[in-house]
Design a protein around this motif. Structure first.
Motif, PDB file in Angstrom:
ATOM      1  N   PHE A   1     139.408  60.565  51.811  1.00  0.00           N
ATOM      2  CA  PHE A   1     139.390  60.967  53.216  1.00  0.00           C
ATOM      3  C   PHE A   1     138.063  61.654  53.545  1.00  0.00           C
ATOM      4  O   PHE A   1     137.415  61.331  54.549  1.00  0.00           O
ATOM      5  N   LEU A   2     137.663  62.602  52.705  1.00  0.00           N
ATOM      6  CA  LEU A   2     136.394  63.303  52.934  1.00  0.00           C
ATOM      7  C   LEU A   2     135.216  62.333  52.881  1.00  0.00           C
ATOM      8  O   LEU A   2     134.284  62.437  53.691  1.00  0.00           O
ATOM      9  N   ALA A   3     135.237  61.408  51.932  1.00  0.00           N
ATOM     10  CA  ALA A   3     134.132  60.461  51.791  1.00  0.00           C
ATOM     11  C   ALA A   3     133.976  59.638  53.075  1.00  0.00           C
ATOM     12  O   ALA A   3     132.857  59.455  53.573  1.00  0.00           O
ATOM     13  N   ALA A   4     135.092  59.136  53.606  1.00  0.00           N
ATOM     14  CA  ALA A   4     135.032  58.309  54.813  1.00  0.00           C
ATOM     15  C   ALA A   4     134.590  59.123  56.025  1.00  0.00           C
ATOM     16  O   ALA A   4     133.738  58.692  56.806  1.00  0.00           O
ATOM     17  N   GLU A   5     135.136  60.315  56.168  1.00  0.00           N
ATOM     18  CA  GLU A   5     134.847  61.137  57.351  1.00  0.00           C
ATOM     19  C   GLU A   5     133.424  61.682  57.345  1.00  0.00           C
ATOM     20  O   GLU A   5     132.739  61.713  58.363  1.00  0.00           O
TER      21      GLU A   5
ATOM     22  N   LEU B   1     142.551  65.698  58.481  1.00  0.00           N
ATOM     23  CA  LEU B   1     143.179  65.524  57.170  1.00  0.00           C
ATOM     24  C   LEU B   1     144.582  66.122  57.165  1.00  0.00           C
ATOM     25  O   LEU B   1     145.534  65.504  56.680  1.00  0.00           O
ATOM     26  N   ARG B   2     144.711  67.336  57.718  1.00  0.00           N
ATOM     27  CA  ARG B   2     146.026  67.992  57.753  1.00  0.00           C
ATOM     28  C   ARG B   2     146.996  67.254  58.671  1.00  0.00           C
ATOM     29  O   ARG B   2     148.196  67.228  58.414  1.00  0.00           O
ATOM     30  N   GLU B   3     146.456  66.649  59.716  1.00  0.00           N
ATOM     31  CA  GLU B   3     147.320  65.855  60.595  1.00  0.00           C
ATOM     32  C   GLU B   3     147.830  64.618  59.876  1.00  0.00           C
ATOM     33  O   GLU B   3     148.973  64.201  60.070  1.00  0.00           O
ATOM     34  N   ALA B   4     146.993  64.042  59.009  1.00  0.00           N
ATOM     35  CA  ALA B   4     147.388  62.848  58.253  1.00  0.00           C
ATOM     36  C   ALA B   4     148.346  63.193  57.124  1.00  0.00           C
ATOM     37  O   ALA B   4     149.286  62.437  56.847  1.00  0.00           O
ATOM     38  N   GLU B   5     148.124  64.325  56.445  1.00  0.00           N
ATOM     39  CA  GLU B   5     148.976  64.744  55.323  1.00  0.00           C
ATOM     40  C   GLU B   5     149.247  66.246  55.429  1.00  0.00           C
ATOM     41  O   GLU B   5     148.576  67.054  54.789  1.00  0.00           O
TER      42      GLU B   5
ATOM     43  N   PRO C   1     135.431  71.679  59.500  1.00  0.00           N
ATOM     44  CA  PRO C   1     136.649  72.016  60.263  1.00  0.00           C
ATOM     45  C   PRO C   1     137.296  70.852  61.018  1.00  0.00           C
ATOM     46  O   PRO C   1     138.516  70.643  60.871  1.00  0.00           O
ATOM     47  N   PRO C   2     136.568  70.059  61.826  1.00  0.00           N
ATOM     48  CA  PRO C   2     137.269  68.955  62.503  1.00  0.00           C
ATOM     49  C   PRO C   2     137.777  67.882  61.534  1.00  0.00           C
ATOM     50  O   PRO C   2     138.815  67.253  61.778  1.00  0.00           O
ATOM     51  N   ILE C   3     137.063  67.695  60.425  1.00  0.00           N
ATOM     52  CA  ILE C   3     137.509  66.728  59.415  1.00  0.00           C
ATOM     53  C   ILE C   3     138.785  67.214  58.746  1.00  0.00           C
ATOM     54  O   ILE C   3     139.739  66.444  58.545  1.00  0.00           O
ATOM     55  N   LEU C   4     138.829  68.501  58.417  1.00  0.00           N
ATOM     56  CA  LEU C   4     140.011  69.052  57.759  1.00  0.00           C
ATOM     57  C   LEU C   4     141.202  69.082  58.707  1.00  0.00           C
ATOM     58  O   LEU C   4     142.354  68.963  58.267  1.00  0.00           O
ATOM     59  N   LYS C   5     140.957  69.242  59.988  1.00  0.00           N
ATOM     60  CA  LYS C   5     142.043  69.187  60.982  1.00  0.00           C
ATOM     61  C   LYS C   5     142.682  67.807  60.961  1.00  0.00           C
ATOM     62  O   LYS C   5     143.918  67.681  60.947  1.00  0.00           O
TER      63      LYS C   5
END
Length: 303
Positions: A292-296, A124-128, A118-122
């Motif tokens: 993005f997921l890999a880095a986070e 991600l959505r802020e970035a794109e 959840p915090p990673i996807l938040k």
């Protein structure tokens, strides 16, 4: 000189073949309809239409389910080839797109989907913000070859040559309990101490205990108080003081209400892999989400 095929004479309906293929794989019309998102009468009509078109009976009833007739069994391999070809076409089409907007389906265990992503996807959505996400919170591995998901967070390396995977981290798991539960039972220092605790297993107890033994951790079956098919539900039961459970140390150590109940036992190692179909990553949107997921996820494990 090679003659071109007269496509005007071809009337084969792929939707009917797909209905046949999924019904054969699921074993019943109701299950196939759910898998395809169709009404059961609609699916039944598609199967009946294909049988009429081919002039053969494809299924026969067996109890509450369906089984392939000899004719259906002869044709299913051809249907699978058509399905694989259709999937390859879809993947190739996705790969041609340079538009970052659109849907990305991510598969992960319910524990990671509920507590880690959840915090990673938040972010991600802020970035794109043009990217739409679908999260499959499932403890069974999704079929990336058939595009059940675009990207998967897994604990094993894929064997399929068309899948790529990036090893993000070597995580570890340990046994945890709520602070008040641990104060009542005490720490587990010896094998006999397990008789005083209530173990909650993620999945069948026998399989779980056997898996731990392969890592040199021996727990008596009599310690099992509860089996739970959901990792997320298991962890919440542990947090509520129902018993002892095993979880990623990155999750357990960050919860101030929890403590390690068996500190003398070695942590159980497990890898974290990010996996996707090779062709998907030529798509700008998919590549962005994968990277993005890999880095986070890598950063979250090292934090």
């Amino acid at each position: 000189m090679q003659k071109c095929m007269d496509w005007s004479s071809v009337t084969f309906d792929w939707n009917r073949v797909r209905a046949f293929l999924v019904t054969a794989e699921e074993g019943s019309l109701s299950a196939a309809a759910r898998a395809l998102g169709l009404a059961q009468p609609t699916l039944s009509r598609q199967v009946d239409a294909l049988q009429t078109e081919l002039g053969v009976v494809l299924f026969e009833r067996f109890g509450r389910g369906l089984e392939l007739t000899p004719a259906g069994a002869d044709l299913i391999a051809h249907a699978r080839k058509m399905g694989d070809a259709a999937m390859a076409l879809s993947i190739a089409a996705h790969g041609q797109s340079e538009d970052v907007s659109g849907l990305v389906t991510i598969s992960a265990s319910d524990l990671y989907a509920g507590l880690v992503l959840p915090p990673i996807l938040k972010r991600l959505r802020e970035a794109e913000p043009k990217i739409t996400l679908r999260i499959l919170a499932d403890n069974q591995a999704s079929d990336l070859m058939r595009r059940e998901a675009d990207i998967a967070v897994r604990n094993f390396r894929p064997k399929e040559p068309d899948l790529i995977a990036k090893r993000l981290a070597d995580a570890r798991a340990a046994f945890f309990a709520a602070q008040d539960y641990a104060s009542r039972t005490g720490m587990v220092e010896t094998e006999t101490d397990w008789a005083n605790v209530d173990l909650i297993t993620p999945g069948p107890a026998q399989e779980f205990i056997a898996a731990l033994q392969s890592f040199g951790v021996s727990i008596p079956h009599a310690s099992v108080a509860c089996e739970c098919t959901s990792y997320l539900a298991m962890w919440e039961m542990v947090r509520q003081g129902l018993g002892v459970g095993i979880v990623d140390t990155g999750i357990g150590d960050r919860d101030p209400t929890m403590c390690r109940i068996a500190p003398s036992l070695p942590d159980v190692p497990f890898p974290i892999w990010l996996t996707a179909h090779r062709d998907i990553l030529t798509n700008r949107r998919m590549r962005f989400v994968f990277d993005f997921l890999a880095a986070e996820l890598s950063a979250s494990q090292s934090a």
